[in-house]
Scaffold this active site. Structure first.
Site, PDB file in Angstrom:
ATOM      1  N   ASP A  35      -2.552 -10.722  -2.244  1.00 23.61           N
ATOM      2  CA  ASP A  35      -3.126 -10.184  -1.005  1.00 23.61           C
ATOM      3  C   ASP A  35      -4.586  -9.807  -1.286  1.00 23.61           C
ATOM      4  O   ASP A  35      -4.909  -9.373  -2.397  1.00 23.61           O
ATOM      5  CB  ASP A  35      -2.336  -8.946  -0.578  1.00 23.61           C
ATOM      6  CG  ASP A  35      -2.726  -8.437   0.805  1.00 23.61           C
ATOM      7  OD1 ASP A  35      -1.983  -8.700   1.764  1.00 23.61           O
ATOM      8  OD2 ASP A  35      -3.784  -7.766   0.907  1.00 23.61           O
ATOM      9  N   ASP A  37      -4.384 -12.919   3.509  1.00 21.09           N
ATOM     10  CA  ASP A  37      -5.624 -12.441   4.120  1.00 21.09           C
ATOM     11  C   ASP A  37      -6.856 -12.712   3.256  1.00 21.09           C
ATOM     12  O   ASP A  37      -7.966 -12.331   3.630  1.00 21.09           O
ATOM     13  CB  ASP A  37      -5.528 -10.950   4.492  1.00 21.09           C
ATOM     14  CG  ASP A  37      -4.840 -10.106   3.444  1.00 21.09           C
ATOM     15  OD1 ASP A  37      -4.572 -10.617   2.339  1.00 21.09           O
ATOM     16  OD2 ASP A  37      -4.557  -8.930   3.733  1.00 21.09           O
ATOM     17  N   HIS A  92      -6.260  -7.384  -0.414  1.00 24.77           N
ATOM     18  CA  HIS A  92      -6.409  -5.944  -0.694  1.00 24.77           C
ATOM     19  C   HIS A  92      -5.628  -5.584  -1.954  1.00 24.77           C
ATOM     20  O   HIS A  92      -4.550  -6.150  -2.207  1.00 24.77           O
ATOM     21  CB  HIS A  92      -5.873  -5.120   0.487  1.00 24.77           C
ATOM     22  CG  HIS A  92      -6.523  -5.465   1.794  1.00 24.77           C
ATOM     23  ND1 HIS A  92      -5.972  -6.364   2.686  1.00 24.77           N
ATOM     24  CD2 HIS A  92      -7.679  -5.037   2.342  1.00 24.77           C
ATOM     25  CE1 HIS A  92      -6.763  -6.480   3.740  1.00 24.77           C
ATOM     26  NE2 HIS A  92      -7.814  -5.689   3.563  1.00 24.77           N
ATOM     27  N   HIS A 108       0.814  -1.231   0.000  1.00 29.13           N
ATOM     28  CA  HIS A 108       0.000   0.000   0.000  1.00 29.13           C
ATOM     29  C   HIS A 108       0.846   1.280   0.000  1.00 29.13           C
ATOM     30  O   HIS A 108       0.314   2.365  -0.235  1.00 29.13           O
ATOM     31  CB  HIS A 108      -0.925   0.046   1.223  1.00 29.13           C
ATOM     32  CG  HIS A 108      -1.967  -1.032   1.234  1.00 29.13           C
ATOM     33  ND1 HIS A 108      -2.859  -1.206   0.195  1.00 29.13           N
ATOM     34  CD2 HIS A 108      -2.249  -2.000   2.144  1.00 29.13           C
ATOM     35  CE1 HIS A 108      -3.653  -2.242   0.473  1.00 29.13           C
ATOM     36  NE2 HIS A 108      -3.299  -2.744   1.639  1.00 29.13           N
TER      37      HIS A 108
HETATM   38 ZN    ZN Z   1      -4.053  -7.263   2.755  1.00 27.89          ZN
END
Ligand code: ZN
Length: 318
Positions: free
Chosen positions: A168, A255, A170, A131
């Site tokens: 991931d 995740d 996200h 991120h």
């Molecule tokens: Zn994540």
């Protein structure tokens, strides 16, 4: 003559507890401790070449981050700041050293695998990275570790084409933004949508010279193995084959597991083994097996340990 290959590299941090995010934070030191314990208990640690992550060179960070971001992170942490962004990205006195190690471990693993000293590698370090933007800490990430490694490969080691696969749950907004104009780095992401950070729509495919070297495959909440693996097989792998990378980097977050508390995707542990095996096959056919995997998210300790064991098991067997 090329040096003999030494198997899978396992890069760890000397002290995973010194990046302390405070009580109740999901991105906590126990994540890496749980991973290390499981890899040891399963015998996988003993099957790897183990090395402690070195501090990243500032020049490597500044290949993808603004100089002022690097300075601001160091100044904030050294002055005792406990928050590095608008709230998610926490820090402690040991976070500067830890952030340098997480990025430095990524560069070291990339160098070793590129030189064929290791067949492949897994970096079990934190804070995670995908991120982090050029000029911004975000979503538990201080520096974009995978991007730092990719830029080192392209700019320093002369890798013509680098693929980053981000599974991931996200979207890796930072990684996408850092390379969306760069045709030398292909960024492919499987992620849940809608979900934090909100980027990663299908129509985001790169811009300018980098058009076509970004691939986003958003999946709805409650998608499971069948749906993710179909997108992986039918879209992600063929796109990577076309790109023809010289090395594959993995933003390996775990995740998307069904037990993870931060998302609603329902993968089983075996999906991570399958994705790893398929990427290793692609790496063998396209880039002499070169693959480097970096830990990103994964917040249920048991699911994380199970998934990393499956992932690293596949790397070791490759
Ligand atoms: Zn994540």
């Amino acid at each position: 003559m090329a040096p003999a290959r030494m198997g899978t590299g396992l890069v760890t941090q000397a002290d995973p507890t010194r990046h302390d995010t405070g009580p109740g934070h999901p991105e906590r030191p126990e994540r890496v401790t749980a991973v290390q314990e499981r890899l040891r208990a399963s015998g996988l640690t003993q099957s790897c070449v183990r090395i402690t992550a070195p501090a990243c060179a500032i020049a490597d960070l500044e290949r993808v981050h603004a100089v002022r971001h690097v300075r601001a992170m160091q100044a904030a942490i050294e002055s005792g700041a406990r928050v590095l962004d608008e709230g998610d990205t926490r820090a402690s006195a040991g976070s500067w050293a830890a952030a340098l190690e997480a990025a430095g471990g990524a560069v070291l693993a990339a160098r070793k695998v590129w030189a064929k000293e290791w067949s492949n590698a897994f970096v079990a370090a934190r804070p995670p990275g995908h991120h982090a933007e050029r000029d911004e800490a975000m979503g538990f990430c201080v520096f974009n570790n995978v991007a730092v490694a990719a830029a080192h490969l392209v700019e320093v080691l002369g890798a013509e084409r680098v693929a980053i696969v981000d599974w991931d749950v996200h979207h890796g907004n930072g990684t996408q933004h850092l390379f969306e104009r760069d045709p030398r780095v292909f960024y492919a992401s499987l992620h849940q949508s809608p979900l934090y950070p909100g980027t990663g729509a299908r129509h985001e495919r790169g811009t300018g010279e980098g058009e076509g070297t970004t691939l986003n495959l958003p999946q709805p909440p409650h998608a499971g193995d069948a749906q993710w693996l179909r997108a992986f097989e039918d879209e992600l792998l063929p796109a990577l084959e076309d790109f023809d990378p010289r090395i594959v980097l993995v933003s390996a977050g775990f995740d998307a597991h069904a037990d993870d508390p931060l998302a609603q995707t329902e993968l089983t542990t075996s999906a991570f083994a399958t994705m790893t095996e398929r990427l290793l096959e692609l790496a063998r056919s396209r880039c002499e097996g070169r693959l480097v995997s970096l830990l990103e998210g994964g917040y249920d300790l048991r699911a994380l340990a199970d998934s990393v064991e499956a992932h690293v098991g596949a790397l070791v067997r490759a």
